[in-house]
Write a protein that holds these residues in place. Structure first.
Motif, PDB file in Angstrom:
ATOM      1  N   UNK A 266       0.802  -1.344   0.084  1.00 38.21           N
ATOM      2  CA  UNK A 266       0.012  -0.064   0.037  1.00 38.21           C
ATOM      3  C   UNK A 266       0.910   1.276  -0.053  1.00 38.21           C
ATOM      4  N   UNK A 267       0.461   2.078  -0.717  1.00 37.01           N
ATOM      5  CA  UNK A 267       1.123   3.467  -0.630  1.00 37.01           C
ATOM      6  C   UNK A 267       0.216   4.865  -0.513  1.00 37.01           C
ATOM      7  N   UNK A 268      -1.121   4.219  -0.115  1.00 35.38           N
ATOM      8  CA  UNK A 268      -2.115   5.473   0.362  1.00 35.38           C
ATOM      9  C   UNK A 268      -3.360   4.669   0.713  1.00 35.38           C
ATOM     10  N   UNK A 269      -4.268   5.594   1.542  1.00 35.18           N
ATOM     11  CA  UNK A 269      -5.413   5.255   1.466  1.00 35.18           C
ATOM     12  C   UNK A 269      -6.513   6.249   0.794  1.00 35.18           C
TER      13      UNK A 269
ATOM     14  N   UNK B 145     -16.077   0.288   4.224  1.00 39.46           N
ATOM     15  CA  UNK B 145     -16.004   1.505   4.935  1.00 39.46           C
ATOM     16  C   UNK B 145     -15.710   2.706   4.574  1.00 39.46           C
ATOM     17  N   UNK B 146     -15.746   2.775   3.139  1.00 41.38           N
ATOM     18  CA  UNK B 146     -15.792   3.962   2.204  1.00 41.38           C
ATOM     19  C   UNK B 146     -14.101   4.471   2.282  1.00 41.38           C
ATOM     20  N   UNK B 147     -13.241   3.725   2.921  1.00 40.59           N
ATOM     21  CA  UNK B 147     -12.058   3.980   2.649  1.00 40.59           C
ATOM     22  C   UNK B 147     -11.148   2.673   2.022  1.00 40.59           C
ATOM     23  N   UNK B 148     -10.430   3.144   0.953  1.00 40.59           N
ATOM     24  CA  UNK B 148      -9.847   2.285   0.330  1.00 40.59           C
ATOM     25  C   UNK B 148      -8.221   2.166   0.471  1.00 40.59           C
ATOM     26  N   UNK B 149      -7.778   1.073   0.640  1.00 42.45           N
ATOM     27  CA  UNK B 149      -6.270   1.029   0.578  1.00 42.45           C
ATOM     28  C   UNK B 149      -5.643   0.872  -0.565  1.00 42.45           C
ATOM     29  N   UNK B 150      -4.857   1.535  -1.084  1.00 40.06           N
ATOM     30  CA  UNK B 150      -4.462   1.880  -2.401  1.00 40.06           C
ATOM     31  C   UNK B 150      -3.233   1.092  -2.553  1.00 40.06           C
ATOM     32  N   UNK B 151      -3.064   0.156  -3.477  1.00 37.82           N
ATOM     33  CA  UNK B 151      -1.974  -0.729  -3.568  1.00 37.82           C
ATOM     34  C   UNK B 151      -1.582  -0.539  -5.314  1.00 37.82           C
TER      35      UNK B 151
ATOM     36  N   UNK C  22      -2.391  10.459  -8.754  1.00 33.94           N
ATOM     37  CA  UNK C  22      -1.944  11.165  -7.552  1.00 33.94           C
ATOM     38  C   UNK C  22      -0.321  11.071  -7.368  1.00 33.94           C
ATOM     39  N   UNK C  23       0.172  10.556  -8.162  1.00 31.95           N
ATOM     40  CA  UNK C  23       1.762  10.578  -8.292  1.00 31.95           C
ATOM     41  C   UNK C  23       2.147   9.669  -7.066  1.00 31.95           C
ATOM     42  N   UNK C  24       1.560   8.667  -6.732  1.00 27.14           N
ATOM     43  CA  UNK C  24       1.906   7.472  -5.756  1.00 27.14           C
ATOM     44  C   UNK C  24       2.955   6.720  -6.023  1.00 27.14           C
ATOM     45  N   UNK C  25       3.750   6.496  -4.917  1.00 26.20           N
ATOM     46  CA  UNK C  25       4.856   5.532  -5.179  1.00 26.20           C
ATOM     47  C   UNK C  25       4.239   4.153  -5.366  1.00 26.20           C
TER      48      UNK C  25
END
Length: 804
Positions: free
Chosen positions: A267-270, A310-316, A330-333
């Motif tokens: 994961x690199x964001x939520x 939950x309306x919150x998503x882990x971002x992988x 979003x320029x995530x790693x």
RNA sequence: GGACUGGUAGCUCAACUGGUUAGAGCACACGGUUUACAUCCGUGAGGUUGGGAGUUCGAGUCUCCCCCGGUCCACCA
């Protein structure tokens, strides 16, 4: 004479004799056992090869118009490049269906005087064959890695060649009038050259490129796959609710819900929804990623559904294509934690490294529970991506692969469809195909297999160095050696060439001084079979290409519309600038008698050989034409086949009756043949005064019209109605009466009937070639066909209606 | 989630751009034929075209809604 010989043989085999006329040799029942004798006549004649028709034309014109030296112009050729079946297995009832339609069109056009090419072949079917053959090896106690790439390739080639021989026999059995002298295999040298040239052209024009991208990795087949090579099926899974603590306040949490807890290690964001008030204040803050020492940001993304989970998503980003999209935006790693074999790699915390995905899932759940960060785990049926071939789970991972940017080609294809330069039947599939072209992504064409075309790319130095440079464009060769501990001898350039380049184009060093090594991956099968319409003709410069391209019809099954038909259109647009066929005819799908899909596991399949043996090729073909309509699926049932067999027998017996009566006539009058009345009738069918002949011609016209509109079911229904219920039930019966009342005119009545039979045989021939040819040979044997084609074959007779 | 597709006789399916009384094969009932064919011939029964509404002189066919199948595409974790 062939007709006589066959008749004689029949007499011996028949074992039963007509009770009406002991002297008459033709058996009462049509038996399909010797259909292959007819096939031999056709094959030996050489007319499966269109060049023979063309040369005939020259011969004829030099005879008749030698003085005028007029240029000979044959009709436009009719060409179908036939879908090549996989060379790794048996043909099924669906293959036979396709062949029946292809052959019908071929025979019809051949009878219309068009030099006709049905170009046959076999497909190497990369991933599927590699899987099948690896299994075959295993049965022999061999392992592909032990025998090595080169030997594997040779053995697989042999395996395919053997299967292809077998398949070819089956193709002949259904009556397929293909030009076997032109048969191709997708790994033939001539084809390879064309395929490599296409790639090199694309490479030099920047259409192919190597990129790191999220791809589908089959951990079982151990190769990357394009989206189209995957299926989505629903499987039982879990839905885990996991607490991620705030970075600045470990007592507070945001809970995410996921079906893939193990990927949290990457994961690199939520992400939360842009319009979700619950998390408004959290956006921009950081949370701590459990089980790791990383902190990741909370971002707002419109892709997130605030009402789901939950309306919150882990971002992988590395392991989910939706996350990959969010990451890009979003320029995530991007942290890839799963390797090509489906195991956790070095990017995962040490504890999990080397675990399979499934092991890791359990471990992560356990560890989260111990840390008090697991809220709950629910059972959750969800869609998973599986390999289209082996049905094992696909891992989406970041991987460096070769891609083709096909956007511009897709646009050209859309244009061709809109201009109706190619029309797909049924029409709804025309629109479906168009839509597919509209949302095409770059096509991943590299596969980590051995069976196929090894990609003609050469790396100066090593592939690993080239790939490293892709991710580290600003670093130097020294950095590479330091990071990897590997020495590299070359500049890291990549070149496309069929043969090993003598020197690097970039650094200019010769192959003696630097390492120049070939890419190990092979092309996606569809990359080569996509070029089938012109690779089989020697490519855009080939002799056959000049004569026969573009082709006319692509006759195939719906399930490879995107895989193959679309690719053929694109590849042809690229290499020839033209669409490769004007019509795509998609025959219907055949189901088992119970209305279900045929499948090995259900054991409800129907073997072509059984049907052919029981009912004959003609009966099976007639069923296809009436039952497998485009866009439909239809169960194959015994009573239907039986009905068609009965029709075949009816054709046989009606002809038998006419022959018997004519033989009687000859015996009574001590003559050997009728006067020219038959030919006169046949020539003037169009303008006949006789009501029956008029009706016959009208029927022929309707049938011609139906075939031209690809409405084969109506053509056959019309034929059945006309031949069975009009010719047999009415006209033959009527003729019996007429002869009784007016025996003086027997010859006249019979020649009218014979005219009708001859015309009918011609009309039926494209659909039921064997029985009609068989009868034809018998008629010929009786001396009833004076003015036919010089080959003596019905196959080469002129179609009764003039088609422009 | 999106798109496509089908629902017509007991069964499996036809029916070109809307146009006579909706057809065929099989199955069924009754009859016939033994000199082309019992893998035959004739006759017959069998339908409110899934349901409902609408457009039209006219709807199986076009429009909308509902019910039930099938297929394909798709990044709801």
């Amino acid at each position: 004479m062939a007709g006589k010989e066959i008749k004689a043989e029949k007499e011996n085999n028949a074992g039963e004799k007509s009770s009406t006329s002991d002297s008459f040799q033709i058996p009462k029942k049509y038996t399909p056992d010797d259909e292959m004798q007819m096939y031999k006549l056709w094959e030996d004649s050489g007319y499966f090869n269109p060049d023979k028709m063309i040369s005939d034309l020259h011969e004829e014109s030099s005879k008749t118009e030698s003085s005028t030296k007029k240029e000979v112009k044959s009709k436009k050729p009719f060409v179908i490049t036939q879908p090549p079946p996989n060379a790794n297995g048996e043909l099924h009832i669906g293959h036979m269906c396709g062949y029946s339609f292809q052959d019908c069109m071929g025979r019809y056009n051949r009878m219309n005087g068009r030099p006709t090419l049905l170009l046959p072949g076999k497909d190497h079917a990369g991933i599927q064959t590699e899987a099948v053959f690896t299994k075959v090896l295993a049965e022999r106690g061999l392992d592909k890695w032990e025998i090595g790439r080169e030997k594997f390739y040779h053995k697989a080639y042999e395996f395919c060649t053997k299967n292809a021989d077998h398949a070819r026999q089956q193709e002949k059995r259904i009556g397929l009038s293909s030009d076997w002298s032109r048969e191709k295999f997708t790994l033939d040298e001539g084809l390879n050259k064309v395929i490599f040239e296409t790639f090199i052209k694309m490479f030099n024009e920047g259409m192919v490129y190597r990129d790191e991208y999220i791809i589908n990795q089959c951990t079982h087949c151990k190769t990357a796959l394009a989206n189209i090579d995957t299926d989505h099926i629903e499987k039982k899974g879990i839905f885990a609710y996991i607490k991620y603590p705030y970075a600045d306040d470990p007592t507070k949490f945001v809970t995410v819900a996921t079906t893939r807890p193990e990927t949290m290690l990457g994961d690199t964001a939520v992400a939360v929804s842009t319009d979700d008030d619950r998390y408004k204040d959290l956006v921009g803050k950081k949370v701590k990623l459990p089980l790791t020492d990383r902190e990741i940001p909370v971002i707002a993304a419109r892709e997130v559904d605030k009402d789901f989970g939950t309306g919150a998503l882990k971002v992988t980003p590395a392991h989910s294509s939706i996350d990959f999209g969010i990451g890009k935006e979003h320029n995530l790693e991007v942290i890839n934690v799963i390797n090509e074999e489906g195991k956790m790699n070095d990017n995962a915390p040490e504890k999990y490294q080397g675990m399979t995905v499934k092991e890791c899932r359990d471990a992560v759940i356990e560890d989260l529970k111990n840390e008090g960060l697991l809220v709950k785990v629910e059972d959750f049926p969800h869609e998973v991506i599986v390999c289209e071939r082996c049905k094992n789970d696909i891992e989406q991972i970041m991987s460096k692969q070769w891609f083709v940017n096909i956007k511009s080609l897709a646009e050209k294809c859309i244009e061709a469809l809109d201009k109706r330069e190619t029309v797909v039947l049924p029409e709804n599939q025309h629109r479906v195909l168009r839509q597919w072209f509209e949302k095409l992504e770059p096509w991943c064409i590299s596969r980590q297999l051995w069976w196929g075309h090894q990609i003609p790319v050469w790396y100066c130095g090593s592939k690993k160095f080239f790939d490293w440079k892709l991710s580290n464009p600003d670093k130097s060769i020294e950095d590479f050696e330091k990071e990897t501990g590997e020495k590299v001898n070359g500049c890291g350039n990549a070149m496309a060439a069929i043969d090993k380049p003598e020197k690097c184009e970039k650094c200019g060093k010769s192959a003696a001084d630097v390492d120049i090594v070939q890419e190990e991956d092979v092309f996606d099968t569809w990359y080569s079979s996509g070029q089938w319409t012109f690779s089989t003709m020697g490519g855009p410069e080939g002799e056959d290409f000049k004569k026969f391209f573009p082709t006319d019809v692509m006759e195939t099954a719906r399930d490879i519309l995107f895989f193959w038909v679309a690719r053929m259109m694109m590849m042809s647009m690229y290499r020839t600038g033209k669409t490769p066929f004007h019509t795509v005819y998609l025959h219907g799908m055949i189901l088992a008698a119970d209305g279900q899909k045929m499948s090995k596991s259900k054991g409800n399949g129907v073997e072509p050989a059984d049907v052919l043996k029981k009912y004959g090729a003609d009966a099976l073909r007639l069923w296809y034409y009436t039952a497998t309509l485009p866009g439909q699926s239809t169960p194959i049932m015994d009573d239907k086949l039986m009905g068609n067999r009965n029709f075949v027998n009816k054709i046989w017996n009606a002809s038998r009756f006419v022959m018997m009566k004519l033989e009687d006539l000859f015996n009574e009058n001590e003559i050997k043949q009728l006067d020219g009345e038959i030919n006169e009738n046949l020539m003037n069918l169009k303008n006949a005064d006789d009501e029956w002949l008029k009706q016959t011609y009208a029927t022929a016209t309707r049938i011609t019209d139906y075939i031209n509109k690809y409405r084969f079911n109506l053509a056959v229904e019309e034929l059945r109605e006309f031949f069975w219920h009009t010719v047999c039930d009415q006209w033959i019966e009527e003729t019996k009466k007429l002869i009784d009342e007016d025996p003086e005119n027997k010859a006249k009545f019979m020649s009218r009937l014979l005219t009708i039979i001859i015309t009918s045989l011609k009309l039926i021939h494209p659909f039921a070639p064997f029985v009609t040819e068989y009868i034809w040979q018998n008629l010929k044997g009786m001396g009833l066909l004076e003015d036919g084609h010089k080959s003596g074959l019905l196959m080469m007779e002129k179609w009764p209606v003039e088609v422009e």
